[in-house]
Design a protein around this motif. Structure first.
Motif, mmCIF file in Angstrom:
data_model
loop_
_atom_site.group_PDB
_atom_site.id
_atom_site.type_symbol
_atom_site.label_atom_id
_atom_site.label_comp_id
_atom_site.label_asym_id
_atom_site.label_seq_id
_atom_site.Cartn_x
_atom_site.Cartn_y
_atom_site.Cartn_z
ATOM 1 N N ASN A 202 0.815 -1.212 0.000
ATOM 2 C CA ASN A 202 0.000 0.000 0.000
ATOM 3 C C ASN A 202 0.850 1.265 0.000
ATOM 4 O O ASN A 202 1.840 1.375 0.747
ATOM 5 C CB ASN A 202 -0.900 0.030 1.237
ATOM 6 C CG ASN A 202 -2.001 -1.008 1.190
ATOM 7 O OD1 ASN A 202 -2.231 -1.641 0.170
ATOM 8 N ND2 ASN A 202 -2.690 -1.182 2.314
ATOM 9 N N ASP A 203 0.471 2.224 -0.854
ATOM 10 C CA ASP A 203 1.069 3.561 -0.904
ATOM 11 C C ASP A 203 2.533 3.581 -1.333
ATOM 12 O O ASP A 203 3.228 4.589 -1.121
ATOM 13 C CB ASP A 203 0.946 4.266 0.462
ATOM 14 C CG ASP A 203 -0.493 4.361 0.944
ATOM 15 O OD1 ASP A 203 -1.375 4.620 0.103
ATOM 16 O OD2 ASP A 203 -0.734 4.164 2.142
ATOM 17 N N SER A 204 3.011 2.511 -1.963
ATOM 18 C CA SER A 204 4.404 2.495 -2.412
ATOM 19 C C SER A 204 4.577 3.133 -3.791
ATOM 20 O O SER A 204 5.643 3.667 -4.105
ATOM 21 C CB SER A 204 4.938 1.059 -2.438
ATOM 22 O OG SER A 204 4.166 0.251 -3.311
ATOM 23 N N PHE A 205 3.564 3.061 -4.630
ATOM 24 C CA PHE A 205 3.571 3.665 -5.968
ATOM 25 C C PHE A 205 4.835 3.283 -6.755
ATOM 26 O O PHE A 205 5.515 4.142 -7.332
ATOM 27 C CB PHE A 205 3.430 5.186 -5.884
ATOM 28 C CG PHE A 205 2.155 5.631 -5.243
ATOM 29 C CD1 PHE A 205 0.942 5.488 -5.895
ATOM 30 C CD2 PHE A 205 2.165 6.163 -3.962
ATOM 31 C CE1 PHE A 205 -0.250 5.889 -5.298
ATOM 32 C CE2 PHE A 205 0.976 6.561 -3.353
ATOM 33 C CZ PHE A 205 -0.222 6.423 -4.022
ATOM 34 N N ASP A 206 5.130 2.002 -6.768
ATOM 35 C CA ASP A 206 6.249 1.503 -7.558
ATOM 36 C C ASP A 206 5.842 0.195 -8.220
ATOM 37 O O ASP A 206 4.676 -0.198 -8.169
ATOM 38 C CB ASP A 206 7.508 1.324 -6.702
ATOM 39 C CG ASP A 206 7.292 0.369 -5.524
ATOM 40 O OD1 ASP A 206 6.375 -0.483 -5.596
ATOM 41 O OD2 ASP A 206 8.031 0.466 -4.532
#
Length: 243
Positions: A202-206
């Protein structure tokens, strides 16, 4: 045929897809079914595909091409404000490709049909997963339906239904999916190794943690063998039912 699964956990997403394609019982090959896009800190998407290979490859090519343009008539998957809008774009692109490929328009038994699992996150939104149908419409995961399957789904689903836990670790989720895939591979020749795995936090955006399980992978073989032995042991422990 193929087999793909997208699973949502409380702390992220776990995705898995096989790579086998077939054009008859004596013509098998390997083709990637998992594709990723991301903009650091803004969005990250993964698409998995099942169905007609020409359709899915054309859809992915269109999405790739349009992600590099700035024209409004070719909206980019990377510039959508929410996952819902990403799902709409992917659904419209899939429907467009199928309609263009079908000489008589799209029909229910169309040989160009395909289905898609879309998973990911857009900034200020939560990670989620959509199942997109050939007609372009779609549904989203819920607490009651926390995972989606496409392709050859029936052999692996009972395992997921019985063992899924939203709080399970990424490692346990990967192990669960590998057991589901192993059962499917043993039951249907049109599903096979290598298997692509992606784990998104979650919320890593990779692009997440990715791995390809090749034929002969020692851990996969150990899971396969161990699951078979555990099933036999559990079977013998069940009470006898006399008739």
């Amino acid at each position: 045929m193929t087999y793909c699964v997208g699973m949502r956990l409380n702390h992220g997403l776990v995705l898995m897809a096989d790579t086998r394609t077939s054009a008859g019982v004596d013509n098998f090959s390997v083709s990637r079914k998992m594709f990723t896009w991301f903009v650091p800190g803004e969005c990250a998407f993964t698409i998995m595909t099942a169905g007609n290979l020409a359709t899915t490859q054309a859809m992915i090519s269109l999405l790739e091409e349009r992600s590099k343009t700035v024209e409004e008539r070719d909206p980019s998957i990377l510039r959508q404000p929410s996952m819902f809008q990403v799902a709409r774009l992917v659904g419209e692109t899939l429907k467009e490709v199928i309609a263009d490929s079908s000489p008589n328009g799209q029909t229910s038994d169309d040989q160009f049909r395909a289905s898609v699992i879309l998973a990911g996150q857009v900034k200020d939104g939560k990670p989620t997963i959509f199942l997109i149908y050939p007609e372009g419409n779609f549904i989203e995961v819920t607490e009651d339906t926390p995972f989606f399957q496409i392709g050859e789904t029936k052999y692996g689903k009972p395992i997921l239904v019985r063992a899924y836990d939203a709080d399970m670790s990424f490692d346990d989720a990967v192990k669960l999916l590998l057991v589901s895939f192993d059962s499917t591979i043993k039951s249907n020749l049109s599903v096979g190794l290598p298997i692509d795995i992606l784990v998104y936090e979650n919320d890593s955006f990779d692009l997440g943690r990715q791995k390809r399980v090749e034929v002969g992978d020692a851990i996969y073989q150990s899971i396969s063998t161990g699951w078979g032995a555990a099933l036999k042991e559990a079977f013998h422990k069940l009470p006898r039912y006399s008739v």
